[in-house]
Scaffold this motif. Sequence first.
Motif, mmCIF file in Angstrom:
data_model
loop_
_atom_site.group_PDB
_atom_site.id
_atom_site.type_symbol
_atom_site.label_atom_id
_atom_site.label_comp_id
_atom_site.label_asym_id
_atom_site.label_seq_id
_atom_site.Cartn_x
_atom_site.Cartn_y
_atom_site.Cartn_z
ATOM 1 N N GLU A 156 0.830 -1.207 0.000
ATOM 2 C CA GLU A 156 0.000 0.000 0.000
ATOM 3 C C GLU A 156 0.864 1.257 0.000
ATOM 4 O O GLU A 156 0.574 2.227 -0.709
ATOM 5 N N ALA A 215 -3.457 4.043 -2.369
ATOM 6 C CA ALA A 215 -3.125 3.034 -1.354
ATOM 7 C C ALA A 215 -4.376 2.292 -0.908
ATOM 8 O O ALA A 215 -4.340 1.088 -0.626
ATOM 9 N N ASN A 216 -5.503 3.007 -0.859
ATOM 10 C CA ASN A 216 -6.743 2.398 -0.402
ATOM 11 C C ASN A 216 -7.263 1.352 -1.387
ATOM 12 O O ASN A 216 -7.894 0.369 -0.982
ATOM 13 N N LEU A 219 -5.234 -1.647 -0.631
ATOM 14 C CA LEU A 219 -5.680 -2.220 0.634
ATOM 15 C C LEU A 219 -6.988 -2.983 0.452
ATOM 16 O O LEU A 219 -7.135 -4.112 0.944
#
Length: 328
Positions: A156, A215-216, A219
Motif C-alpha cells: 500500500e 493506497a486504499n 488495501l
Amino acid sequence: MDNTKKLKATQQKMTKEHFFELVQIRTKFAGIFPFVIAILFTNTYFHSFHPGKTLFFFFGMFAFDLAITAINNYMDFKKAHSEIYKYEENLIGRENLSEKQIQRLIIGLVGFAAIVGLILVVQTGWMLLPMGAACFFVGVFYTYGPIPLSRMPLGEIFSGVTEGLGIFAITIYLNTYDQRLFYMELDFNHFAITGNTMAVLAVIWAALPLILTIANIMLANNISDLAQDIENHRYTLPFYIGREWSVRLFNILMYSCYGAILVGLIIGIYQWPILLIFISLFKVVPQTQIFTKEQIKYKTFPMAVENLIVFNSCYALGLLVTMILQFV
C-alpha cells in the motif's frame, strides 16, 4: 498429461483481447488521475505549463503502467502455489499464452518508457533521473524478484507513494523545470540539489489525497483477496493486522483525504473552489459503508475503485474551476 506439460504443448499467441486483459486496460483510467491533477495543480499554483513535454511523458508513463500490470500478472502466474488459480483463473495459464511473447512485450514497454525518460532528462535536467529511477525501481520490483514488494506488508505504501506522489511530482517538475523549484546540478566535479522548500511541501501535500486513495485501492484489493493470497503464500498487510483493523484503516485513509484538502485550503495551497470535493461524499459514504460490511472481490471491491474515481474527479473539478476563475 499434467497442467505444466499441457501448457508448454499448447501455448497460444496473444490476441488483442488477451493483451487488454493482461494489462487490465479497464483499470488504467484511475491511474491517470495523478497526471491530470498534477497538470491542473501546476497551472493553478505554479502558473506554468509545457504541453509538449507533458504529452511526451504521458506516453512513457502509460507504457510503463501497462508493463507493471503485465509483470504483476506474469509473476502471479509464475509464483502461484494454487493449481486452480494458476491454470483456471490467471489469464496466462487459462489461455495457455506464450511466456516468451509476454516477456518480449514487457521488455518493449519498459524499454520505450526508459527511452522517453532519458530524452526528458536531457531536455529538462538531471533531477528527473533519480525521480524516474525511483519510480522504475518500485514499479518493476513491486511484483518481480525473490521477495516482491507486493507480497510484503508494504504494498500500500509503495503503490500509493509511487503513483500518487511519483507521477504527480514528475509531471509538476516537467512543467516547472525552468523555474528550478527543485533542481539538480551535476558534473564531474560536484553535484548539488537545490529547491524551494515551500514549493516542495506544497507538492507533497497536494499529492497526499492521491497517495491515500491509491493506497486504499491496494488495501481493499488485499482485504478481498486475503484467503487466496494466504493460499498462494502472499502475505500482505491484512494478513498481519487482521481483517477488522484493515477495514478500519480503509475508512481512515478514505476520510483523511477530505481532511488533507481542508488543511491545504487553510494554508493556501488551494482556493475556495476546491470545496467542490465534498460533493463526492454523497457517493463515497454509502459505498464505504457497504465495503465495510462485506469485502467480496467481485461484489464490493469495485466500490473502492469508484471511490477513487469519484473523489479525484471532484478534486480535478475543484482545480479546474480554480484555473478558470484565475483566467477570468
